[in-house]
Every structure is written in structure tokens, then in C-alpha cells.
Scaffold this motif. Structure first.
Motif, mmCIF file in Angstrom:
data_model
loop_
_atom_site.group_PDB
_atom_site.id
_atom_site.type_symbol
_atom_site.label_atom_id
_atom_site.label_comp_id
_atom_site.label_asym_id
_atom_site.label_seq_id
_atom_site.Cartn_x
_atom_site.Cartn_y
_atom_site.Cartn_z
ATOM 1 N N GLN A 532 0.712 -1.253 0.068
ATOM 2 C CA GLN A 532 -0.019 -0.018 0.114
ATOM 3 C C GLN A 532 0.823 1.398 0.078
ATOM 4 O O GLN A 532 1.747 1.519 0.921
ATOM 5 N N GLY A 534 0.052 4.328 0.642
ATOM 6 C CA GLY A 534 -0.442 5.634 1.543
ATOM 7 C C GLY A 534 -0.453 6.884 0.848
ATOM 8 O O GLY A 534 -0.915 6.817 -0.333
ATOM 9 N N TRP A 573 -17.077 5.393 8.098
ATOM 10 C CA TRP A 573 -15.882 5.635 8.392
ATOM 11 C C TRP A 573 -15.544 7.100 8.670
ATOM 12 O O TRP A 573 -16.175 8.069 8.171
ATOM 13 N N ASN A 598 -5.482 13.908 5.372
ATOM 14 C CA ASN A 598 -6.320 12.785 4.992
ATOM 15 C C ASN A 598 -7.928 13.078 4.655
ATOM 16 O O ASN A 598 -8.584 12.632 3.668
ATOM 17 N N THR A 631 -11.394 4.707 0.303
ATOM 18 C CA THR A 631 -10.215 4.602 0.787
ATOM 19 C C THR A 631 -9.027 4.736 -0.106
ATOM 20 O O THR A 631 -7.990 5.001 0.294
ATOM 21 N N THR A 636 -4.725 2.870 -0.317
ATOM 22 C CA THR A 636 -4.845 1.609 0.166
ATOM 23 C C THR A 636 -4.843 0.495 -0.939
ATOM 24 O O THR A 636 -4.803 -0.718 -0.668
ATOM 25 N N GLU A 638 -2.971 -1.781 -3.433
ATOM 26 C CA GLU A 638 -1.437 -2.291 -3.625
ATOM 27 C C GLU A 638 -0.706 -1.954 -4.993
ATOM 28 O O GLU A 638 -1.324 -2.392 -6.090
ATOM 29 N N ALA A 723 1.683 3.642 5.265
ATOM 30 C CA ALA A 723 0.469 2.890 5.251
ATOM 31 C C ALA A 723 -0.303 2.742 6.536
ATOM 32 O O ALA A 723 0.474 2.987 7.518
ATOM 33 N N GLN A 724 -1.413 2.116 6.696
ATOM 34 C CA GLN A 724 -2.165 2.043 8.012
ATOM 35 C C GLN A 724 -1.204 1.358 8.954
ATOM 36 O O GLN A 724 -0.491 0.209 8.593
#
Length: 842
Positions: A532, A534, A573, A598, A631, A636, A638, A723-724
Motif C-alpha cells: 500500500q 499510503g 468511516w 487525509n 479509501t 490503500t 497495492e 500505510a495504516q
């Protein structure tokens, strides 16, 4: 008397009959043997066109050889074009009468047979060059009578089918010279750093002498034996009239001078990626045996910079994650018993390279730990155990298995801690060849990591290591007035990383590093991993918004918390910024990307729709499947590092897309070009939009999350990405000269740890590479294309600055620039900010 003559005659007749019978029997047996052993013999006719396996050589952008693919390292040369003394050296050493006999030397065979029958005599052979070539090409190396008979049958056939020059050519290109080199060309390159046509008389004599026992008498393994054999060959050259005594005299006592050892190759990940590509197109046999000539886009100088950047960057991240402890322990008694054998091991290495000093790598003393780079260790001469010799004991075998490293500043190796002195804050490490000292000041990073948790910083050296532990150290310089070397504690990072760099002009992938150590993990994270990205994906989202003409760099969005139900997934979300609670309210698009907001990114993708963003990213070069939901705004989906790097190239190149190039040209052994690639960029995005995206990313590196890039001291643009849960850290960016992407993460997607953002973990790798890559290059700025307007605006309102406000310059797509002038400081009204939607046409 007559009776005696009669009896004598009778016995003579009997003996005559026996002799005739013996001759007949011998003929019958010989014919029978000939018929039996002639069956299923290989055809010699195929040798007219046969070529042995040849090495495929890969050359880099600077013309140097940077990789080789082979089953046997051999390069075919026409010996007829070599200097006469090269050909004569092999004739003198192996078969001086080669051009006179018809393949078999019958006198030599008889002489050899008599020697072999003599009790206690040395076993000897009488193989001509023709016989050796026959054995190498058509038979095997087994020492049996049946193989010898087949050889005697086939050799005359080969002599009848081929010319003497053809046989000699096959021979010198097929024989083994030791150290994995086959044929005279590869031997010349390895031992002397020269091509065959450049060899001197003395060098040719060394190579010709080596083929008798290549494992034992090559000049690297045993230069004394090699010199003795060279003198023999030189004597044969003059003795048989190939050269005069005056011509060989200068080389008889002159030392054998080996060529310089080539530098360690770079680009293992790159080379393996190319090998896989070639195998997929041409098959493994063609690649490993076909002698192809391949040109790739890698620039070795830049590749070396990239490898250093990745190595140092990952080590810095790894240190922040704590010390995982020693590699193992060794009992003091066991080490003392082994030490004399280890000293002997280093002494043997020193004999082979007397101009170098060595230290041991003791990793193998711990059963569970193998040498990490066995190819770097000096191998023993690969000669088999002599008949009658006792096999090595287990301890000798263990001593022979230790790695040997050339002593140099910066070399890493594994040694045994022998003493700790907390008062002085030092640890003593035995490396057999030398003693190293590790200071506590350089080891304070070594917080013990246990079960994924990192402990407190150590307070003294004994909390870092203990006597009897095997530890990895990096060597420094000798301490003042001492033979002891300074060293620092090191460890192989568990974290992984990648870096890829592209020349935006010709799309050449000039550097590619797929991980920390190819030998330990050949998985190429540049081309094989999907992670990901980000926030490093956000430039494509913002560019897509600008491309609509409904958004400008000064369009204001609301950076505020909000619960959103994703219409594409149905999930509720609440996007968060990196700084918890860090919401700024009304903010321009430029500021939002600069500080990686974000919330604003989610509002943008709500306005555009995921499909529009996916389509825009696809035009730039991101072809991986991306999530069709909100998202996507936070990266998110890849992607591969190479993929996103090339998409950044499209932005840098003002919207022109082309596939990245690793493979430039492929030719077969005869020079026939099989494929050739040149970049042909085509318009994919609006040049003006691409430039505006670049302009936004310049703010990221000038005042945002990538401000460290200012150290380049030249115009640059880029974006960090995290990334998360800190599972991936990215930085992608570019100058006018290069585009590069750096990624850091664990292969198993474990979190990197709190605070390990793209700006902290990945950006230093990118910056280290770019600093080195730009040495000596002129500073160049990004030029705005047609369709871009620059006007002075009031940053508070986004309106034209006019005469009353200082203002700043801002770029716009032509036609979207503001036309209204600000009313000055007194006229600013916060209620005028557009909180949720775009300010169209601005």
C-alpha cells in the motif's frame, strides 16, 4: 644329434603354431573389441559445428560487464587469431608433435605402458591433444580400459573429420583452468585481466601449464607450483623450437603478476530480474549456455549509491527497533581448542594473497548459524583428498568452514567476545587475525528486543554483550598506538526495503535494489512486492482533481472530522490525519497536500469518484488493480515500487508516459540482434496538469512532510507515504535528472513501529541516493509548459493580490486563475471560505 634336431624342430613348429594362433587370437580379440566398443559411439561429424556452453555476458550503461549467466563460464575465441606464442604454449605443454601425428602417439603409449607396469612407478598417460579433446567432447573422464579403447577408436575418426586447427580450437576453448573458468579466454580474463590476444609469452605459459592439474597449480591457489610449471612450459617452447632461448629468457625468473581483482559486482537484484526476463523469452538453455550478449540500463555508479543508501537506511531503522542479541555462544574450552586451527586457516589464506590481511567470520561456530555471504569467503583449493591421506577431523572441517574476510574499514564480520570492561566501557572481540574493541558509547542503541518488545537503553557494556557470545561487528580503524581495531556492534536488519531510480529522459532504470541482501533474500521488492503506497498515491488524486478544471491549487477544502458512509462499501468511516486531533479547518489544496491531510483527500475523491481517479492513475502508469472505494484516497491499493516510480516519471515528464526500460539490447553469440528497446514517450496526461501536480509536490519538500529534501539544494518534488499502522513507509520524488522511489517495511506486513513514517524511514534512503547521484550535475528548475499561468495571489483569500497585499506567485491551468482582486486585509471574511465543496473556476 639328428634326434635332437628333430625334437628341436618339433618344438619350434609348436611354438610357431602357438605364435600364429596367438596372433590370430589377438587379431580376433582386437577385431571383436573394436566391433564391441565401436557400437553406440558418438558421431565426430557433429563436432564440425558444435560449440560448448558459453557464458552470457551482461553489460551496463557504462559498458562494463556487470553480470554473467552460465553453467560453464566460457567465452569462445578463435585461437587462429590469437598470437602464435599462445597456441605454441599449449602445444609445447601438452603435445609438441600435434601437427605431425595422426591423433595417437604410439611411441608415447608404449613408453607410458612400460612406466605403468614398473613396480612402484608413477602412473602416467600419453594423451595427445587430439585424445584429450576427444575425451572432453565425446567421452567421459573415468579412468577405465573401456573408455581408453573407445578413445583410441574415436581419436583417428576425429582427426579424419576435422582439421588440426579445428581440433586445437575445440581443445583450448573446452579445457578447464580452475576457479570455474573454462577455455583460454575466461582464464586469461580471470588470472591476468586480459583478453587472449593480449597475453604475453610468460602469461601464455602459465595458462598452458595450468591445464595439467587446474585445481592445484593455478597461480591463485599455488603460485609456487604455477611458477615451476611455467618454467617447464617455457623450456618446452625453446626446446622444441617454438621460440628461441632469448625469447623465453626474460620470463624464466620474472614473477607471475596476476591481474587486479575486479571490484565486487553490484546489482544482484537487477541482474536476477534481467535473467528471469531473458529465460521467460528465450528459455534457460539459451540464457545459460548460448553466449548471449545483453545490454541493460543499470548504471553501476548509481547502483552502488543505491545499495549503500538502502543498506544504511535499513540499518538505521533496525537500530531503532532494538538489538536482537548475539548470534550464539561458544564455550571457552571449545574455542581455545579450535583457535590454533582457525589461526592456521587464516595463514593459509594469507599464502594465497600475501598482499592482503584477513580476519575470520566465526558465524559457523554456532551450528544454527551459517555464513551469510559464503561466496565472499576464500574457498580452500577445491582439490580432492589425495589417496593415502587421512580425512580431516570434524574440528579441522569446522575450521576450514569459517569465512575469511579481507581486512578493510567498514567490513562486517562475526567474532567472539572474550572480555567485558564496564569501567572502561569496552568489549574485546577476537577475530583471530586481529582483536577488535567495541565501545559502549557506540552501543547505546542496543536496547534488547524480546518477543517483539524493546527494552530500556543499556546502562553499561555488560548489559549489551557478554564473554563467550558471537557478535557481528563493523570494523573501523586501528586505535591510536595500538594494533587493536576500533569496531561497532552491528546486526543484519530484519526490516526490508527497496529503491528504484529512473532516468526520465530515456526511462532507463538506472538503479534497482530489491532488499538488504540478495544472498539472504533474493525476493525483489521493487518488481515482485505489492504494498500500500499510503499518501504517496495522493499526487495522482490531486492531479486528477486539477485536471477537471474545477479545482485549483488555492481551492479551499475543510480539514475537519466527519463520519462518512462509503457509498461503495456501505461502511461508516471517520478519516483521521496523522496528527491526532490535528485539524486546521479551511485549507487550500496546496496546503492540504503539503501537510498530507487525509480528510481533504477523502473529500476530493468524494467529489471525483474512485473510477475517475483510477483512470487518471492508470494513464500515469499505475496498472495494478485499485480499490473502487473512498479509501483509495489514502493509498490503500497495492502497487509495485517500480510501478509507482514510473508513474511519478510521467508527472515529471509533463504527462508523457513510457514503460520503464531495464533490458536495452539482446544479441546472440554471433552478434545477431534479437531485440532492442528505446523509450518512446507518448502524451498521456495534460502537460499543464502534470506541472501543477509537480508544483504542489514542491511545497511538500519545501515546507511539508518531506522538508528534509531541501538538503539537495536544488528544485525537487515528491511525496511521503505511510500505510495504516505503519506497515509501509514510502517516499517518491524527483528532480530534473532522476525519479526515485524508496520503500521500507516487513515482508510479513508487521508494523514498523510508532513514528516510522515515510518521512522518517524511507525518505533518508531516497535522499542519500539522490545526494550522491546529483554530484557534479548542474542545478535545473522545472519549466512550466504551455497552458499554465502564474499570477500573484493573496494566500488568505486565493484572489489576486493587487497592490495592497504582498501576495505570492501561484500556478494555475490557463482559464482557472482568479480574476477578482482581494479587498485587502480589512476585507478578509472567514465565512467566505468554501468548507465542503470546491471553489470552481479558481
Amino acid at each position: 644329434m639328428s634326434g635332437l634336431r628333430a625334437r628341436l624342430w618339433k618344438w619350434l613348429k609348436r611354438l610357431g603354431l602357438l605364435a600364429v594362433a596367438g596372433v590370430v587370437l589377438a587379431v580376433v580379440v582386437s577385431v571383436g573389441a573394436f566391433l564391441v566398443f565401436s557400437r553406440d559411439l558418438p558421431s565426430v561429424e557433429e563436432l564440425k559445428t558444435w560449440r560448448p556452453p558459453q557464458v552470457t555476458k551482461v553489460t551496463c550503461r557504462d559498458g562494463s560487464t556487470c553480470a554473467e549467466f552460465y553453467v560453464q563460464r566460457r567465452t569462445w575465441v578463435d585461437v587462429a587469431k590469437a598470437p602464435k606464442h599462445v597456441r605454441d604454449a599449449f602445444l609445447a605443454a601438452e603435445d609438441a608433435d600435434f601437427y605431425q601425428h595422426e591423433g595417437l602417439d604410439y611411441v608415447g603409449i608404449a613408453r607410458s605402458a612400460l612406466k605403468n607396469l614398473k613396480p612402484g612407478g608413477m602412473k602416467s598417460g600419453a594423451s595427445t591433444i587430439s585424445q584429450q579433446a576427444c575425451r572432453l567432447l565425446l567421452l567421459s573422464q573415468e579412468r577405465t580400459l573401456s573408455r581408453k579403447i573407445r578413445e583410441w577408436i574415436l581419436t583417428p575418426r576425429m582427426e579424419a573429420a576435422l582439421t588440426k586447427d579445428e581440433i586445437l580450437n575445440l581443445y583450448v576453448n573446452t579445457i578447464y583452468f580452475g576457479h570455474g573458468r573454462y577455455g583460454v579466454e575466461e582464464a586469461a580474463l580471470f588470472y591476468f585481466g586480459k583478453h587472449t590476444h593480449e597475453l604475453s609469452i610468460g602469461e601464455a605459459a602459465v595458462l598452458a601449464g595450468t591445464v595439467q592439474l587446474p585445481h592445484r597449480i593455478n597461480p591463485v591457489t599455488n603460485i609456487v607450483k604455477a611458477k615451476k610449471r611455467q618454467r617447464y612450459v617455457l623450456g618446452q617452447l625453446s626446446g622444441h623450437g617454438f621460440l628461441t632461448a632469448e625469447q623465453v629468457a626474460p620470463f624464466l625468473e620474472a614473477p607471475i603478476v596476476l591481474g587486479p581483482r575486479p571490484p565486487s559486482p553490484v546489482g544482484a537484484y537487477y541482474a536476477e530480474d534481467v535473467r528471469k526476463l531473458l529465460v521467460a523469452r528465450y528459455g534457460e538453455t539459451a540464457v545459460l549456455e548460448g553466449g548471449m550478449r545483453v545490454q541493460i540500463a543499470m548504471e553501476p555508479r548509481l547502483q552502488a549509491f543505491a545499495e549503500v543508501a538502502v543498506r544504511e537506511g535499513l540499518e538505521a531503522v533496525d537500530k531503532r527497533q532494538g538489538y536482537r542479541g548475539p548470534l550464539g555462544t561458544v564455550a571457552a574450552e571449545r574455542f581455545q581448542a579450535l583457535r590454533p586451527l582457525l589461526v592456521q586457516r587464516l595463514a593459509e589464506a594469507g599464502k594465497r594473497r600475501p598482499d592482503e590481511r584477513f580476519v575470520a567470520d566465526l558465524s559457523v561456530l554456532k551450528d544454527q548459524v551459517a555464513p551469510e555471504n559464503p561466496e565472499e569467503a576464500l574457498s580452500e583449493s577445491d582439490e580432492p583428498v589425495e589417496e593415502g591421506e587421512a580425512p580431516d577431523t570434524a574440528e579441522k572441517q569446522l575450521a576450514h568452514a569459517i569465512g575469511v574476510r579481507t581486512l578493510a574499514e567498514g567490513v562486517e564480520t562475526v567474532g567472539l567476545v572474550t572480555a567485558i570492561d564496564d569501567a572502561k566501557g569496552t568489549a574485546t572481540v577476537d577475530l583471530i587475525g586481529v582483536t577488535a574493541q567495541v565501545d559502549f558509547a557506540s552501543s547505546k542503541w542496543a536496547r534488547r528486543r524480546t518477543n517483539g518488545k524493546v527494552g530500556a537503553h543499556p546502562a553499561k557494556m555488560s548489559e549489551v554483550m557478554a564473554a563467550g557470545e558471537l557478535v557481528r561487528v563493523r570494523l573501523g580503524r586501528a586505535l591510536p598506538a595500538s594494533q587493536v581495531l576500533a569496531a561497532t556492534l552491528a546486526q543484519v536488519p530484519a526490516v526490508q526495503g527497496a529503491l528504484v531510480a529512473i532516468d526520465p529522459v530515456d526511462r532507463a532504470v538506472v538503479a534497482m535494489v530489491g532488499g538488504y541482501d540478495f544472498a539472504a533474500s533474493p525476493f525483489n521488492r521493487v518488481t515482485q512486492a505489492r504494498r500500500q503506497p499510503g499518501s504517496s498515491f495522493k499526487p495522482f488524486l490531486y492531479a486528477a482533481a486539477l485536471d477537471t478544471g474545477k479545482f485549483t491549487p488555492v481551492s479551499v477544502m475543510n480539514d475537519a472530522p466527519e463520519a462518512i458512509r462509503d457509498p461503495y462499501t456501505g461502511k461508516l468511516w471517520k478519516p483521521q490525519n496523522y496528527e491526532k486531533g490535528g485539524f486546521e479547518g479551511p485549507i487550500s489544496l496546496r496546503s492540504a497536500l503539503t501537510h498530507s491531510k487525509n480528510t481533504v483527500s477523502v473529500r476530493l475523491i468524494e467529489a471525483l469518484g474512485p473510477d475517475a481517479v483510477i483512470a487518471f492513475a492508470g494513464k500515469a502508469g499505475i496498472h495494478s488493480a485499485l480499490p473502487q472505494n473512498l479509501t483509495l484516497a489514502l493509498g490503500t491499493g497495492e502497487v509495485q515500487p517500480l510501478e509507482i516510480a514510473n508513474a511519478y516519471v510521467t508527472l515529471q515528464a509533463q504527462g508523457h508516459f513510457a514503460e520503464p526500460i531495464t533490458l536495452v539490447r539482446v544479441a546472440d553469440a554471433k552478434g545477431t540482434v534479437l531485440e532492442e528497446h528505446h523509450a518512446a514517450p507518448e502524451p498521456a496526461l495534460s502537460p499543464a496538469t502534470a506541472f501543477l501536480a509537480t508544483s504542489l509536490m514542491r511545497s511538500v519538500v519545501e515546507e511539508g512532510t518531506a522538508a528534509a529534501v531541501k538538503e539537495l539544494n536544488r528544485p525537487a518534488a515528491g511525496k511521503t507515504g505511510t500505510a495504516q499502522e505503519y506497515r509501509d513507509a514510502w517516499f517518491s520524488g524527483f528532480t530534473r535528472d532522476f525519479v526515485a522511489t524508496a520503500w521500507v517495511g516487513f515482508d510479513d506486513h508487521e508494523p514498523l513501529g510508532s513514528g516510522e513514517t515515510g518521512g522518517r524511514a524511507a525518505l533518508p534512503i531516497w535522499l542519500s541516493f539522490m545526494k550522491a547521484a546529483h554530484q557534479g550535475l548542474p542545478v535545473r528548475d522545472f519549466e512550466p509548459p504551455e497552458g499554465v499561468m502564474q499570477v500573484k495571489i493573496d494566500p488568505l483569500t486565493g484572489l489576486l493580490a493587487g497592490q495592497q497585499v504582498p501576495g505570492r506567485a501561484e500556478y494555475f491551468l490557463a482559464g482557472t486563475q482568479p480574476t477578482e482582486e482581494t479587498h485587502g486585509p480589512a476585507g478578509v471574511d472567514p465565512n467566505d471560505f468554501l468548507l465542503h465543496d470546491q471553489r470552481g473556476g479558481r
